[in-house]
Scaffold this active site. Structure first.
Site, PDB file in Angstrom:
ATOM      1  N   ARG A   1     -13.035  28.085  13.440  1.00  0.00           N
ATOM      2  CA  ARG A   1     -12.804  26.238  14.540  1.00  0.00           C
ATOM      3  C   ARG A   1     -12.950  26.210  15.880  1.00  0.00           C
ATOM      4  NH1 ARG A   1     -11.299  21.059  10.970  1.00  0.00           N
ATOM      5  NH2 ARG A   1     -12.931  21.587   8.927  1.00  0.00           N
TER       6      ARG A   1
ATOM      7  N   GLU B   1     -11.143  25.015  18.176  1.00  0.00           N
ATOM      8  CA  GLU B   1     -10.832  24.138  18.503  1.00  0.00           C
ATOM      9  C   GLU B   1      -9.331  24.315  20.199  1.00  0.00           C
ATOM     10  OE1 GLU B   1      -8.726  23.266  15.453  1.00  0.00           O
ATOM     11  OE2 GLU B   1      -9.949  21.292  14.451  1.00  0.00           O
TER      12      GLU B   1
ATOM     13  N   ARG C   1       0.219  23.676  14.692  1.00  0.00           N
ATOM     14  CA  ARG C   1      -0.288  23.347  12.956  1.00  0.00           C
ATOM     15  C   ARG C   1      -2.081  23.673  13.016  1.00  0.00           C
ATOM     16  NH1 ARG C   1       0.449  17.135  12.898  1.00  0.00           N
ATOM     17  NH2 ARG C   1       3.069  17.596  13.053  1.00  0.00           N
ATOM     18  N   HIS C   2      -2.531  24.105  14.498  1.00  0.00           N
ATOM     19  CA  HIS C   2      -3.400  24.796  14.239  1.00  0.00           C
ATOM     20  C   HIS C   2      -4.266  26.105  14.843  1.00  0.00           C
ATOM     21  CE1 HIS C   2      -4.536  20.230  15.492  1.00  0.00           C
ATOM     22  NE2 HIS C   2      -5.481  20.500  15.072  1.00  0.00           N
TER      23      HIS C   2
ATOM     24  N   GLU D   1      -1.154  15.887   8.692  1.00  0.00           N
ATOM     25  CA  GLU D   1      -2.288  16.315   7.701  1.00  0.00           C
ATOM     26  C   GLU D   1      -2.676  16.874   6.994  1.00  0.00           C
ATOM     27  OE1 GLU D   1      -5.791  14.744   9.237  1.00  0.00           O
ATOM     28  OE2 GLU D   1      -6.526  16.185   8.270  1.00  0.00           O
TER      29      GLU D   1
ATOM     30  N   SER E   1      -8.527  15.873   4.074  1.00  0.00           N
ATOM     31  CA  SER E   1      -8.613  14.635   4.010  1.00  0.00           C
ATOM     32  C   SER E   1     -10.114  14.789   3.512  1.00  0.00           C
ATOM     33  CB  SER E   1      -8.781  14.524   5.891  1.00  0.00           C
ATOM     34  OG  SER E   1     -10.448  15.552   6.171  1.00  0.00           O
TER      35      SER E   1
ATOM     36  N   ARG F   1      -1.059  25.016   5.916  1.00  0.00           N
ATOM     37  CA  ARG F   1      -0.513  23.666   6.409  1.00  0.00           C
ATOM     38  C   ARG F   1       0.083  23.739   4.916  1.00  0.00           C
ATOM     39  NH1 ARG F   1      -3.831  19.186  10.247  1.00  0.00           N
ATOM     40  NH2 ARG F   1      -3.635  20.351  11.874  1.00  0.00           N
TER      41      ARG F   1
HETATM   42  P1  AMO Z   1     -11.131  18.587   7.775  1.00  0.00           P
HETATM   43  O1  AMO Z   1     -11.493  18.725   9.483  1.00  0.00           O
HETATM   44  O2  AMO Z   1      -9.789  17.763   7.935  1.00  0.00           O
HETATM   45  O3  AMO Z   1     -12.091  18.014   6.695  1.00  0.00           O
HETATM   46  O4  AMO Z   1     -10.169  19.709   7.346  1.00  0.00           O
HETATM   47  C1  AMO Z   1      -9.253  19.520   5.752  1.00  0.00           C
HETATM   48  C2  AMO Z   1      -7.911  20.158   6.327  1.00  0.00           C
HETATM   49  O5  AMO Z   1      -8.363  21.498   6.342  1.00  0.00           O
HETATM   50  C3  AMO Z   1      -6.771  21.797   7.075  1.00  0.00           C
HETATM   51  N1  AMO Z   1      -7.453  22.289   9.062  1.00  0.00           N
HETATM   52  C4  AMO Z   1      -6.544  22.575   9.965  1.00  0.00           C
HETATM   53  N2  AMO Z   1      -5.549  23.719  10.135  1.00  0.00           N
HETATM   54  C5  AMO Z   1      -5.419  24.630  11.016  1.00  0.00           C
HETATM   55  N3  AMO Z   1      -5.628  24.878  11.966  1.00  0.00           N
HETATM   56  C6  AMO Z   1      -7.585  23.747  12.489  1.00  0.00           C
HETATM   57  N4  AMO Z   1      -7.738  24.040  13.069  1.00  0.00           N
HETATM   58  C7  AMO Z   1      -7.780  23.057  11.100  1.00  0.00           C
HETATM   59  N5  AMO Z   1      -8.647  22.690  10.207  1.00  0.00           N
HETATM   60  C8  AMO Z   1      -8.363  21.757   9.568  1.00  0.00           C
HETATM   61  C9  AMO Z   1      -6.184  20.661   7.766  1.00  0.00           C
HETATM   62  C10 AMO Z   1      -7.483  19.371   7.485  1.00  0.00           C
HETATM   63  O6  AMO Z   1      -6.659  18.344   6.849  1.00  0.00           O
HETATM   64  N6  AMO Z   1     -14.920  18.681   5.360  1.00  0.00           N
HETATM   65  C11 AMO Z   1     -13.666  17.915   5.405  1.00  0.00           C
HETATM   66  C12 AMO Z   1     -12.898  17.424   3.721  1.00  0.00           C
HETATM   67  C13 AMO Z   1     -13.808  16.968   3.668  1.00  0.00           C
HETATM   68  O7  AMO Z   1     -14.373  16.115   3.315  1.00  0.00           O
HETATM   69  O8  AMO Z   1     -13.878  17.298   1.893  1.00  0.00           O
HETATM   70  C14 AMO Z   1     -13.016  18.287   6.299  1.00  0.00           C
HETATM   71  O9  AMO Z   1     -12.953  19.836   6.870  1.00  0.00           O
HETATM   72  O10 AMO Z   1      -5.197  20.270   6.496  1.00  0.00           O
END
Ligand code: AMO
Length: 421
Positions: A201, A203, A209-210, A344, A347, A395
């Protein structure tokens, strides 16, 4: 070798000479075991000579015996009768491998391979591997099939802004943000699957935490009656991981000084609306429809902890705050987030499996039907009701180990600054 004898293959973490006795602290490469290798001058003059000139960081093999009932403070004591120097450092050690002089996180990340000789660092990655082991054996026991979906994709699922784009033989391709679209398409053929895979990602955040490359534990299950079926599987998974780690990770957690507390079931379930109420009562006014920011997540977490819940679900988010694939319920959605003490972890939710409604959802989010044609097709041939979740592995490991920065539990983290090593 007889009983009480060992062969160690590892690195010298420290050297101490007290009178005519040399103490070498050696970290075994294949285990978490730290040894204090004892060499007395009058017993083994040649070994003594080698040991007392040993550079910190050298790779060695040691053979010796473990005196019965003698465990020194940090490492298991070994009386050496053979010591071999295999490789010496040719530069200054970038950090103290014994961990007695703590290293900055940046230094650790820059020299991760050396930092792995620090007992605490080893424990973190041993725990990470145990988590994956626990996840696999949990899903296996429930009949979920492990799958692997492509990481080079023609469309993203989680929003265009965070896609890493690449040139795929002249066509535009993206690195997978999540297995979302593929795990749903598979529901047309398998009814329970899971995948452990990287999320890419773009981001723009620099938070603790990212990451731009993180790892996810994804599950998808068909023939569900509602999102609560999925929540139960996720809740049991979390409890299983904690219990497994408590049983199998005793040594690692004692190295970290942690007494793991297994979260109590059932996890608390609060609706988005209830969460807003709680936040309002604590002076945070969120407009209905907005996602919860990290401040709000933290405050909600504090309130849950006061009620005795470390882990809790936030359900029924506003539809407009959730992705197109989630099933809509008027202005709300059949979605959930799983948070642990204000962070979080996962999700998920029930998905829209009805072709026409799914097309409507895509339109509603302003997405091109054409781009999602390949995905939509899978919904034409008897797609059952289904749902799933994505759980952040990094996480989850952060939560278990209590580290404050996600980078600590990732060998070579990828963030906006870090592309090497
Ligand atoms: P979401 O975008 O909430 O959901 O991602 C799911 C979980 O992945 C972790 N996460 C990350 N951890 C660290 N750095 C990041 N950049 C990052 N992005 C996400 C988090 C987050 O809760 N497709 C949906 C899931 C689903 O509905 O099945 C999804 O990707 O812990």
């Amino acid at each position: 070798m007889g009983s009480g004898e060992v062969k160690i293959s590892g690195w010298v973490n420290s050297l101490r000479i007290v009178g005519a006795v040399a103490f070498l602290e050696v970290m075994d490469g294949g285990s978490l075991q730290l040894y204090t290798v004892v060499i007395k001058r009058h017993e083994h003059p040649e070994l003594w000579n080698l040991a007392t000139h040993m550079k910190i960081g050298s790779a060695v093999t040691v053979k010796g015996s473990i005196p019965s009932g003698q465990i020194s403070k940090r490492g298991l004591e070994v009386r050496a009768y053979a010591l071999n120097l295999l490789s010496e450092p040719i530069d200054f050690m970038p950090l103290d491998p014994s961990g007695k002089t703590p290293a900055l996180l940046d230094t650790i990340l820059e020299h991760r391979y050396v930092a792995l000789r620090i007992p605490r660092q080893r424990a973190l990655f041993a725990i990470r591997a145990l988590v994956v082991e626990a996840v696999r054996n949990y899903f296996k026991s429930l009949g979920f099939l492990e799958v692997h979906t492509p990481k080079i994709c023609g469309a993203g699922a989680e929003g265009g802004a965070t896609l890493f784009q690449l040139d795929y033989f002249g066509r535009v391709a993206y690195l997978a943000q999540s297995p979302q679209l593929y795990k749903q398409m598979l529901m047309c053929g398998f009814s329970r699957i899971y995948e452990i895979s990287p999320y890419f990602r773009a981001e723009p955040f620099s938070t603790v935490r990212h990451l731009n490359e993180s790892w996810g534990i994804d599950a998808e299950m068909a023939f569900i009656e509602g999102p609560q079926d999925v929540m139960r599987v996720l809740e049991d998974l979390i409890v299983h991981v904690f219990e497994y780690l408590k049983a199998k990770g005793q040594r690692e957690f004692s190295e970290l000084g942690i007494n793991l507390q297994v979260p109590r079931k059932p996890f608390k379930r609060v609706t988005y609306n209830e969460a807003l109420e709680i936040l309002r009562s604590r002076g945070y006014n969120i407009e209905w429809g907005q996602d919860l920011g990290s401040d709000e997540e933290r405050v909600l977490g504090e309130s849950m902890v006061e009620e005795g819940y470390d882990a809790y679900f936030i359900t029924e988010y506003p539809w407009h705050a959730k992705p197109f694939y989630i099933m809509r319920k008027k202005e709300e959605s059949e979605s959930f987030d799983l948070d642990y003490r204000g962070m979080e972890l996962a999700s998920g939710g029930q998905r829209e499996h009805r072709y026409d409604k799914l097309v409507e959802n895509l339109r509603d989010k302003g997405l091109s039907i054409e781009n999602f044609e390949f995905y939509l097709k899978a919904f034409k041939y008897g797609m059952p009701p289904h749902g799933g979740f994505g759980l952040g592995l990094d996480r989850l490991v952060m939560t278990l180990t209590g580290v404050q920065n996600i980078r600590e539990v990732v060998l070579f983290p990828r963030d906006r600054q870090r592309l090497l090593p």
